[in-house]
Design a protein around this motif. Structure first.
Motif, PDB file in Angstrom:
ATOM      1  N   VAL A   1     -15.555   4.086  -2.865  1.00 28.55           N
ATOM      2  CA  VAL A   1     -15.602   4.875  -4.107  1.00 28.55           C
ATOM      3  C   VAL A   1     -15.247   6.332  -3.824  1.00 28.55           C
ATOM      4  CG1 VAL A   1     -17.089   5.697  -5.978  1.00 28.55           C
ATOM      5  CG2 VAL A   1     -17.252   3.315  -5.201  1.00 28.55           C
ATOM      6  N   ASP A   2     -15.806   6.899  -2.761  1.00 29.64           N
ATOM      7  CA  ASP A   2     -15.516   8.295  -2.406  1.00 29.64           C
ATOM      8  C   ASP A   2     -14.039   8.494  -2.075  1.00 29.64           C
ATOM      9  OD1 ASP A   2     -18.164   8.942  -2.747  1.00 29.64           O
ATOM     10  OD2 ASP A   2     -18.650   8.986  -0.600  1.00 29.64           O
ATOM     11  N   CYS A   3     -13.466   7.534  -1.340  1.00 27.78           N
ATOM     12  CA  CYS A   3     -12.055   7.651  -0.965  1.00 27.78           C
ATOM     13  C   CYS A   3     -11.149   7.616  -2.191  1.00 27.78           C
ATOM     14  CB  CYS A   3     -11.668   6.536   0.009  1.00 27.78           C
ATOM     15  SG  CYS A   3     -12.305   6.781   1.682  1.00 27.78           S
ATOM     16  N   VAL A   4     -11.430   6.724  -3.122  1.00 32.16           N
ATOM     17  CA  VAL A   4     -10.601   6.627  -4.322  1.00 32.16           C
ATOM     18  C   VAL A   4     -10.748   7.874  -5.185  1.00 32.16           C
ATOM     19  CG1 VAL A   4     -10.207   5.367  -6.466  1.00 32.16           C
ATOM     20  CG2 VAL A   4     -10.621   4.100  -4.339  1.00 32.16           C
ATOM     21  N   LEU A   5     -11.971   8.278  -5.439  1.00 34.88           N
ATOM     22  CA  LEU A   5     -12.203   9.431  -6.318  1.00 34.88           C
ATOM     23  C   LEU A   5     -11.777  10.736  -5.661  1.00 34.88           C
ATOM     24  CD1 LEU A   5     -15.656   8.551  -7.939  1.00 34.88           C
ATOM     25  CD2 LEU A   5     -13.365   8.265  -8.902  1.00 34.88           C
ATOM     26  N   GLY A   6     -11.893  10.798  -4.333  1.00 42.42           N
ATOM     27  CA  GLY A   6     -11.565  12.030  -3.630  1.00 42.42           C
ATOM     28  C   GLY A   6     -10.216  12.036  -2.954  1.00 42.42           C
ATOM     29  N   GLY A   7      -9.465  10.936  -3.055  1.00 48.49           N
ATOM     30  CA  GLY A   7      -8.150  10.868  -2.450  1.00 48.49           C
ATOM     31  C   GLY A   7      -8.171  10.906  -0.935  1.00 48.49           C
ATOM     32  N   LYS A   8      -9.205  10.324  -0.329  1.00 50.78           N
ATOM     33  CA  LYS A   8      -9.351  10.343   1.128  1.00 50.78           C
ATOM     34  C   LYS A   8      -8.891   9.019   1.736  1.00 50.78           C
ATOM     35  CE  LYS A   8     -13.736  11.286   0.869  1.00 50.78           C
ATOM     36  NZ  LYS A   8     -15.142  11.584   1.242  1.00 50.78           N
ATOM     37  N   GLU A   9      -8.589   9.050   3.041  1.00 54.85           N
ATOM     38  CA  GLU A   9      -8.185   7.854   3.777  1.00 54.85           C
ATOM     39  C   GLU A   9      -9.431   7.100   4.237  1.00 54.85           C
ATOM     40  OE1 GLU A   9      -5.301   5.337   5.923  1.00 54.85           O
ATOM     41  OE2 GLU A   9      -5.201   6.711   4.220  1.00 54.85           O
ATOM     42  N   PRO A  10      -9.535   5.792   3.987  1.00 53.46           N
ATOM     43  CA  PRO A  10     -10.704   5.039   4.444  1.00 53.46           C
ATOM     44  C   PRO A  10     -10.734   4.908   5.960  1.00 53.46           C
ATOM     45  CG  PRO A  10      -9.089   3.565   3.465  1.00 53.46           C
ATOM     46  CD  PRO A  10      -8.596   4.950   3.207  1.00 53.46           C
ATOM     47  N   ILE A  11     -11.929   4.701   6.512  1.00 56.37           N
ATOM     48  CA  ILE A  11     -12.050   4.538   7.961  1.00 56.37           C
ATOM     49  C   ILE A  11     -11.643   3.134   8.404  1.00 56.37           C
ATOM     50  CG2 ILE A  11     -13.880   6.280   8.106  1.00 56.37           C
ATOM     51  CD1 ILE A  11     -15.843   3.958   8.652  1.00 56.37           C
ATOM     52  N   SER A  12     -11.368   2.244   7.466  1.00 56.89           N
ATOM     53  CA  SER A  12     -10.813   0.922   7.796  1.00 56.89           C
ATOM     54  C   SER A  12      -9.575   0.688   6.937  1.00 56.89           C
ATOM     55  CB  SER A  12     -11.852  -0.187   7.584  1.00 56.89           C
ATOM     56  OG  SER A  12     -12.425  -0.119   6.289  1.00 56.89           O
ATOM     57  N   PRO A  13      -8.483   1.386   7.256  1.00 59.96           N
ATOM     58  CA  PRO A  13      -7.269   1.322   6.439  1.00 59.96           C
ATOM     59  C   PRO A  13      -6.471   0.054   6.694  1.00 59.96           C
ATOM     60  CG  PRO A  13      -6.888   2.711   8.333  1.00 59.96           C
ATOM     61  CD  PRO A  13      -8.338   2.302   8.395  1.00 59.96           C
ATOM     62  N   VAL A  14      -5.429  -0.137   5.916  1.00 62.97           N
ATOM     63  CA  VAL A  14      -4.612  -1.338   6.023  1.00 62.97           C
ATOM     64  C   VAL A  14      -3.997  -1.468   7.412  1.00 62.97           C
ATOM     65  CG1 VAL A  14      -2.495  -0.234   5.135  1.00 62.97           C
ATOM     66  CG2 VAL A  14      -2.828  -2.698   4.874  1.00 62.97           C
TER      67      VAL A  14
ATOM     68  N   VAL B   1       0.842  -1.198   0.000  1.00 60.12           N
ATOM     69  CA  VAL B   1       0.000   0.000   0.000  1.00 60.12           C
ATOM     70  C   VAL B   1       0.877   1.247   0.000  1.00 60.12           C
ATOM     71  CG1 VAL B   1      -1.658   1.350   1.349  1.00 60.12           C
ATOM     72  CG2 VAL B   1      -1.965  -1.117   1.126  1.00 60.12           C
ATOM     73  N   ARG B   2       1.874   1.258   0.868  1.00 63.13           N
ATOM     74  CA  ARG B   2       2.722   2.438   1.015  1.00 63.13           C
ATOM     75  C   ARG B   2       3.592   2.674  -0.215  1.00 63.13           C
ATOM     76  NH1 ARG B   2       4.386   1.505   7.429  1.00 63.13           N
ATOM     77  NH2 ARG B   2       2.316   2.074   8.249  1.00 63.13           N
ATOM     78  N   SER B   3       4.115   1.608  -0.797  1.00 62.98           N
ATOM     79  CA  SER B   3       4.989   1.775  -1.962  1.00 62.98           C
ATOM     80  C   SER B   3       4.214   2.111  -3.224  1.00 62.98           C
ATOM     81  CB  SER B   3       5.835   0.514  -2.177  1.00 62.98           C
ATOM     82  OG  SER B   3       5.010  -0.612  -2.426  1.00 62.98           O
ATOM     83  N   SER B   4       2.959   1.639  -3.309  1.00 65.23           N
ATOM     84  CA  SER B   4       2.151   1.880  -4.514  1.00 65.23           C
ATOM     85  C   SER B   4       1.442   3.223  -4.490  1.00 65.23           C
ATOM     86  CB  SER B   4       1.109   0.766  -4.684  1.00 65.23           C
ATOM     87  OG  SER B   4       0.113   0.861  -3.670  1.00 65.23           O
ATOM     88  N   GLY B   5       1.193   3.746  -3.295  1.00 63.94           N
ATOM     89  CA  GLY B   5       0.429   4.977  -3.187  1.00 63.94           C
ATOM     90  C   GLY B   5      -1.051   4.793  -3.456  1.00 63.94           C
ATOM     91  N   ARG B   6      -1.499   3.547  -3.526  1.00 66.84           N
ATOM     92  CA  ARG B   6      -2.910   3.271  -3.772  1.00 66.84           C
ATOM     93  C   ARG B   6      -3.654   3.048  -2.448  1.00 66.84           C
ATOM     94  NH1 ARG B   6      -1.376   5.139  -7.820  1.00 66.84           N
ATOM     95  NH2 ARG B   6      -1.810   4.450  -9.948  1.00 66.84           N
ATOM     96  N   ILE B   7      -4.969   3.107  -2.520  1.00 70.81           N
ATOM     97  CA  ILE B   7      -5.818   2.915  -1.340  1.00 70.81           C
ATOM     98  C   ILE B   7      -6.154   1.447  -1.188  1.00 70.81           C
ATOM     99  CG2 ILE B   7      -8.187   3.291  -0.486  1.00 70.81           C
ATOM    100  CD1 ILE B   7      -7.941   6.155  -1.588  1.00 70.81           C
TER     101      ILE B   7
END
Length: 363
Positions: free
Chosen positions: A315-328, A113-119
């Motif tokens: 969907v909102d987190c990906v499109l809006g660049g936000k951190e999910p409330i259940s992250p890795v 996750v950290r190296s890819s920069g993806r959610i």
């Protein structure tokens, strides 16, 4: 910024239906691709939901440059490798719980996750239930004071789904990692996600899958095989956190009880609440104990609303660049707890976690 997220679903077993319906209902997502080991089944689901592509290989799906994100709805044993492959391919990931099977796998996913920069969002769906979010707001406003103890149970008398759920090599375990993860995470989340410092657990293999029982039906996986069962039928644990709080949990697939039971209760210095089976609160005002019933549309767990909220949030987190409330990171912490409980049960002793690296140590 894109306004529509092109999503693929990997694995079209029973839980995938909730992902598929929720993406279909989201105006900012497009169900673009379906993947399953059974290509004919993938094609049938793609046709049902209007997806443009169907694959039998997730590697082939992930190579598609049009694909933005995936939901992973496969065996637990495949969560980590598919998540890492998707992240490395530049895709965002919603992965069903549990995140994976081991702490080492969890840390590898976190690194990807950290190296890819993806959610990557972990599918702790009970966090997304409207009642859980209501209680979180109350807790964060100090309504219950310091939450220092929680107790949770999901006890089935006859509820081993069999198939891959009963095959430890694919599932990682039985009721603890399958249904226990839900209430452990929910309580931990509502307690403010304190860092785990130790666990003491037991796992029992006494009743098997009770496939001999007649006259009562129960959910069976599509690959159910009464002769295959390598998972525990009951587990319990006491989990301690660095702030002094504790959580007791017990879960079963098979147990000699009169009826199934589910509960999750949290207790604080100013009040307490039940989140399972129904929403209720207890407080003390003017030297009087009050039982409080919030007025909401649904006092119990709203399965469909929670899944829709989970997918909408992704969907909102990906499109809006936000951190999910259940992250890795939360997925890693829950894997520490689950694996610690299984290790404690095997070793017959409390398992402590070192602050430096989160690895389990013998007490």
């Amino acid at each position: 910024m894109a306004t529509t997220l092109k999503v693929g679903v990997i694995g079209v077993g029973s839980i995938s239906e909730m992902h598929l319906k929720s993406y279909r209902n989201n105006p900012n997502s497009e169900l673009y691709a379906i993947c399953d080991m059974n290509l004919e089944r993938a094609k049938a689901v793609a046709s049902q939901y209007g997806a443009a592509k169907a694959y039998s290989s997730h590697e082939e799906m992930l190579a598609d440059p049009e694909l933005d994100a995936v939901s992973i709805c496969t065996w637990n044993s495949t969560h980590a490798p598919i998540s890492i492959a998707a992240l490395n391919a530049g895709k965002h990931v919603l992965v069903e719980k549990p995140l994976c099977m081991t702490v080492e796998e969890a840390l590898a996913v976190q690194q990807a996750v950290r190296s890819s920069g993806r959610i990557l969002q972990v599918g702790f769906v009970r966090r997304y239930d409207p009642n859980a979010q209501l209680l979180l707001r109350f807790a964060e406003q100090g309504e219950f004071g310091e939450l220092y103890y929680a107790k949770a149970s999901i006890l089935r008398r006859l509820g081993n789904p069999g198939g891959w759920f009963a095959d430890k090599s694919r599932s990682g375990g039985g009721p603890l990692i399958d249904i226990g993860v839900h209430v452990i995470d929910l309580c931990w989340y509502l307690m403010g996600r304190p860092k785990v410092v130790s666990v003491s657990g037991n796992a029992y293999h006494k009743l098997g899958n009770r496939s001999n029982v007649k006259g009562l039906s129960f959910y069976q996986a599509s690959d159910y095989d009464a002769s295959l069962n390598t998972v525990e039928d009951l587990a319990n644990a006491l989990i301690r956190f660095e702030n002094g709080a504790s959580l007791y949990v017990d879960v079963s697939f098979a147990l000699h009880i009169a009826q199934d039971e589910s509960s999750a209760r949290l207790f604080g210095t100013k009040g307490g609440f039940d989140v399972i089976p129904t929403l209720s609160m207890v407080s003390e005002k003017h030297d009087t104990i009050l039982n409080v019933t919030p007025q909401v549309d649904n006092g119990g767990f709203n399965f469909e609303a929670a899944f829709q909220a989970e997918v909408d949030h992704f969907v909102d987190c990906v499109l809006g660049g936000k951190e999910p409330i259940s992250p890795v990171e939360d997925g890693v912490e829950i894997m520490k707890i689950l694996c610690g409980i299984y290790e404690s049960a095997r070793e017959g002793r409390e398992i402590r976690f070192s602050e430096a690296d989160g690895k389990a140590e013998r007490a």
